[in-house]
Design an enzyme around this catalytic site. Sequence first.
Site, PDB file in Angstrom:
ATOM      1  N   GLY A  40      38.950 -25.267   2.672  1.00  0.00           N
ATOM      2  CA  GLY A  40      37.894 -25.923   1.881  1.00  0.00           C
ATOM      3  C   GLY A  40      38.210 -25.816   0.397  1.00  0.00           C
ATOM      4  N   ALA A 190      33.852 -33.359 -17.295  1.00  0.00           N
ATOM      5  CA  ALA A 190      32.822 -33.407 -16.253  1.00  0.00           C
ATOM      6  C   ALA A 190      32.263 -32.012 -15.945  1.00  0.00           C
ATOM      7  CB  ALA A 190      33.395 -34.041 -14.993  1.00  0.00           C
ATOM      8  N   GLU A 210      32.922 -29.832 -27.774  1.00  0.00           N
ATOM      9  CA  GLU A 210      34.085 -30.587 -27.287  1.00  0.00           C
ATOM     10  C   GLU A 210      34.996 -30.889 -28.477  1.00  0.00           C
ATOM     11  OE1 GLU A 210      35.592 -31.895 -24.450  1.00  0.00           O
ATOM     12  OE2 GLU A 210      36.988 -32.731 -25.931  1.00  0.00           O
ATOM     13  N   HIS A 455      15.652 -55.965  -4.542  1.00  0.00           N
ATOM     14  CA  HIS A 455      14.694 -55.813  -5.639  1.00  0.00           C
ATOM     15  C   HIS A 455      13.510 -54.988  -5.152  1.00  0.00           C
ATOM     16  CE1 HIS A 455      12.169 -56.890  -9.062  1.00  0.00           C
ATOM     17  NE2 HIS A 455      11.201 -57.157  -8.206  1.00  0.00           N
TER      18      HIS A 455
HETATM   19  C1  FAD Z   1      33.134 -26.761 -10.954  1.00  0.00           C
HETATM   20  C2  FAD Z   1      33.917 -27.876 -10.315  1.00  0.00           C
HETATM   21  C3  FAD Z   1      33.268 -29.002  -9.898  1.00  0.00           C
HETATM   22  C4  FAD Z   1      33.970 -30.036  -9.295  1.00  0.00           C
HETATM   23  N1  FAD Z   1      33.288 -31.125  -8.887  1.00  0.00           N
HETATM   24  C5  FAD Z   1      33.945 -32.136  -8.295  1.00  0.00           C
HETATM   25  C6  FAD Z   1      33.245 -33.254  -7.805  1.00  0.00           C
HETATM   26  O1  FAD Z   1      32.024 -33.330  -7.916  1.00  0.00           O
HETATM   27  N2  FAD Z   1      33.936 -34.237  -7.209  1.00  0.00           N
HETATM   28  C7  FAD Z   1      35.298 -34.180  -7.078  1.00  0.00           C
HETATM   29  O2  FAD Z   1      35.875 -35.116  -6.538  1.00  0.00           O
HETATM   30  N3  FAD Z   1      36.000 -33.124  -7.529  1.00  0.00           N
HETATM   31  C8  FAD Z   1      35.354 -32.100  -8.128  1.00  0.00           C
HETATM   32  N4  FAD Z   1      36.052 -31.006  -8.552  1.00  0.00           N
HETATM   33  C9  FAD Z   1      37.519 -30.998  -8.397  1.00  0.00           C
HETATM   34  C10 FAD Z   1      37.930 -30.620  -6.982  1.00  0.00           C
HETATM   35  O3  FAD Z   1      37.353 -29.379  -6.659  1.00  0.00           O
HETATM   36  C11 FAD Z   1      39.434 -30.573  -6.866  1.00  0.00           C
HETATM   37  O4  FAD Z   1      39.978 -31.802  -7.264  1.00  0.00           O
HETATM   38  C12 FAD Z   1      39.894 -30.272  -5.456  1.00  0.00           C
HETATM   39  O5  FAD Z   1      39.359 -29.057  -5.005  1.00  0.00           O
HETATM   40  C13 FAD Z   1      41.415 -30.216  -5.385  1.00  0.00           C
HETATM   41  O6  FAD Z   1      41.797 -29.896  -4.068  1.00  0.00           O
HETATM   42  P1  FAD Z   1      43.242 -29.302  -3.757  1.00  0.00           P
HETATM   43  O7  FAD Z   1      43.348 -29.310  -2.285  1.00  0.00           O
HETATM   44  O8  FAD Z   1      44.286 -29.969  -4.557  1.00  0.00           O
HETATM   45  O9  FAD Z   1      43.208 -27.825  -4.317  1.00  0.00           O
HETATM   46  P2  FAD Z   1      42.238 -26.589  -4.082  1.00  0.00           P
HETATM   47  O10 FAD Z   1      40.923 -27.032  -3.601  1.00  0.00           O
HETATM   48  O11 FAD Z   1      42.315 -25.779  -5.316  1.00  0.00           O
HETATM   49  O12 FAD Z   1      42.890 -25.817  -2.862  1.00  0.00           O
HETATM   50  C14 FAD Z   1      44.117 -25.166  -2.950  1.00  0.00           C
HETATM   51  C15 FAD Z   1      44.150 -24.083  -1.890  1.00  0.00           C
HETATM   52  O13 FAD Z   1      45.465 -23.570  -1.812  1.00  0.00           O
HETATM   53  C16 FAD Z   1      45.397 -22.169  -1.560  1.00  0.00           C
HETATM   54  N5  FAD Z   1      46.677 -21.623  -2.014  1.00  0.00           N
HETATM   55  C17 FAD Z   1      47.197 -21.656  -3.261  1.00  0.00           C
HETATM   56  N6  FAD Z   1      48.419 -21.124  -3.265  1.00  0.00           N
HETATM   57  C18 FAD Z   1      48.686 -20.729  -1.985  1.00  0.00           C
HETATM   58  C19 FAD Z   1      49.797 -20.120  -1.346  1.00  0.00           C
HETATM   59  N7  FAD Z   1      50.907 -19.802  -2.017  1.00  0.00           N
HETATM   60  N8  FAD Z   1      49.717 -19.871  -0.023  1.00  0.00           N
HETATM   61  C20 FAD Z   1      48.590 -20.192   0.677  1.00  0.00           C
HETATM   62  N9  FAD Z   1      47.515 -20.772   0.122  1.00  0.00           N
HETATM   63  C21 FAD Z   1      47.572 -21.057  -1.193  1.00  0.00           C
HETATM   64  C22 FAD Z   1      44.192 -21.726  -2.367  1.00  0.00           C
HETATM   65  O14 FAD Z   1      43.657 -20.523  -1.844  1.00  0.00           O
HETATM   66  C23 FAD Z   1      43.240 -22.913  -2.200  1.00  0.00           C
HETATM   67  O15 FAD Z   1      42.339 -22.718  -1.133  1.00  0.00           O
HETATM   68  C24 FAD Z   1      35.378 -29.930  -9.126  1.00  0.00           C
HETATM   69  C25 FAD Z   1      36.052 -28.781  -9.532  1.00  0.00           C
HETATM   70  C26 FAD Z   1      35.334 -27.756 -10.111  1.00  0.00           C
HETATM   71  C27 FAD Z   1      36.059 -26.507 -10.528  1.00  0.00           C
END
Ligand code: FAD
Length: 477
Positions: A40, A190, A210, A455
């Site tokens: 997640g 954002a 900002e 509407h």
């Molecule tokens: C406060 C906040 C609000 C946000 N709101 C939104 C929103 O409303 N809508 C939206 O679209 N996006 C939002 N985002 C952005 C969104 O959360 C990210 O774009 C998204 O989580 C990216 O997913 P990802 O799979 O690339 O990485 P991540 O979700 O960061 O997942 C990466 C995973 O890799 C694991 N990992 C890392 N290195 C290793 C390793 N070497 N071995 C095993 N596991 C590893 C980590 O534990 C992690 O679980 C928000 C972000 C934040 C911080």
Amino acid sequence: MSINTPDVIVIGGGTGGYSTALRAASLGLDVVLVERDKVGGTCLHRGCIPSKAMLHAAELVDGIAEARERWGVKATLDSVDWPALVATRDDIVARNHQGVEAHLAHAGVRVVRGSARLTGPRAVRVEDVHNEPALGVRDFIAHRGIVLATGSRPRMLPGLSPDGRRVVTSDDALFAPGLPASVLVLGGGAIGVEYASFHRSMGAQVTLVEAADRIVPLEDAEVSRHLTRGLKKRGIDVQAGARLLDAEVLEDGIRARVRTARGETRVVEAERLLVAVGRAPVTEGLDLAAAGLTTDERGFVAPADWSRLETAVPGMHVVGDLLPPPSLGLAHASFAEGLLVAETLAGMSSPAVEYAAVPRVTYSSPQTASVGLGEAEARARGHEVEVNTMPLTAVAKGMVHGQGGMVKVVAEAGGGQVLGVHLVGPHVSEMIAESQLIVGWDAQPSDVARHVHAHPTLSEAVGEVFLTLAGRGLHQQ
Ligand SMILES: Cc1cc2nc3c(=O)[nH]c(=O)nc-3n(C[C@H](O)[C@H](O)[C@H](O)COP(=O)(O)OP(=O)(O)OC[C@H]3O[C@@H](n4cnc5c(N)ncnc54)[C@H](O)[C@@H]3O)c2cc1C
């Protein structure tokens, strides 16, 4: 097939990684997903979901004031029970987490708990395995490919170190013991805007700083203007074009010096300094070099082929926040990237992600939602444009909501293709879906003007703007 020689190894179980794994498994591939924390990832545990749950509670609080001030409802806010709010938020996160775990199990994805490190172009070693019973160090070789999905973490400014109490990141803000009475939010993207909005709804004095000359600087300038107006109206001190000079941690808060856009130095005292100046890609411990990979100067892993999200090393793909722009650092962009990579690894031809047609939303009050090019960006790219803007209060439902806002459409001059749609106001996060199809399907205003909007709704304003652009203006002459 052995677990140690799967077709695909996905490193990271965030939205990018788990969507890749789910789709690849549904296409019959044998998939190992390595996650060192919780599947997640950021979005579910520290990002999109908990923040939107909190912003929903903020909307309820704002509704009490609106009920009293505009509608004669004799309601008063007693207090906000932060632990109760957190419990509901965390229950939503926990149920979603169970859901993701269940989807992965149902799809037959083998989730390996531990830290992955590359040991070759197709080879991965997993250490610190938390599985019960402990499985020790294990090596995997992927038949078809490896997908890097290690995501991002909060970026820090030099000289500022988060202590989780007074100087906090968006991660810390979730787990704080209580709500602060005052916050200085650094960063008007954002995440910063959403946290500024949340804390203001919860009664805090909020200063939002900002460095760029406007908040949400990647959006159309009119979006920034309307959002700034909306936030200021709610009592948030919005300081764009301002810089943090320094910040001192005190026993009961922080004292910061801020250089304003006018060149004045202001002292801001607050219980908390929330730093939201962007996200940094996570590659520590991955040993990219072992697979022949490097990062770019900002730490991202750039694909050599964006149409397959494949790096210069064949079979090594990247999804999610680890990608540089034009990827967007958004969960829904990472879902699309996951689908593309999984289908590519399964030998299918899959359409490249069209980043220009991916919606961008800020869930503050007011909200912003946009897709495609802003006016200045369209002109800079050489388009001759026609623009139509309408306040949301020009339609009856906009008056009912009474929160201002606007619809702005940027199109090629002479009735040509719609290049961008920009919304500010209540519920616009739910209104952007039609515009993403309009932009994604290269529609023209006349294509949209044929379709009737219900509407009275807020989205009628979107319909009206297109009617006018198509030369059939009804209420907007
Ligand atoms: C406060 C906040 C609000 C946000 N709101 C939104 C929103 O409303 N809508 C939206 O679209 N996006 C939002 N985002 C952005 C969104 O959360 C990210 O774009 C998204 O989580 C990216 O997913 P990802 O799979 O690339 O990485 P991540 O979700 O960061 O997942 C990466 C995973 O890799 C694991 N990992 C890392 N290195 C290793 C390793 N070497 N071995 C095993 N596991 C590893 C980590 O534990 C992690 O679980 C928000 C972000 C934040 C911080």
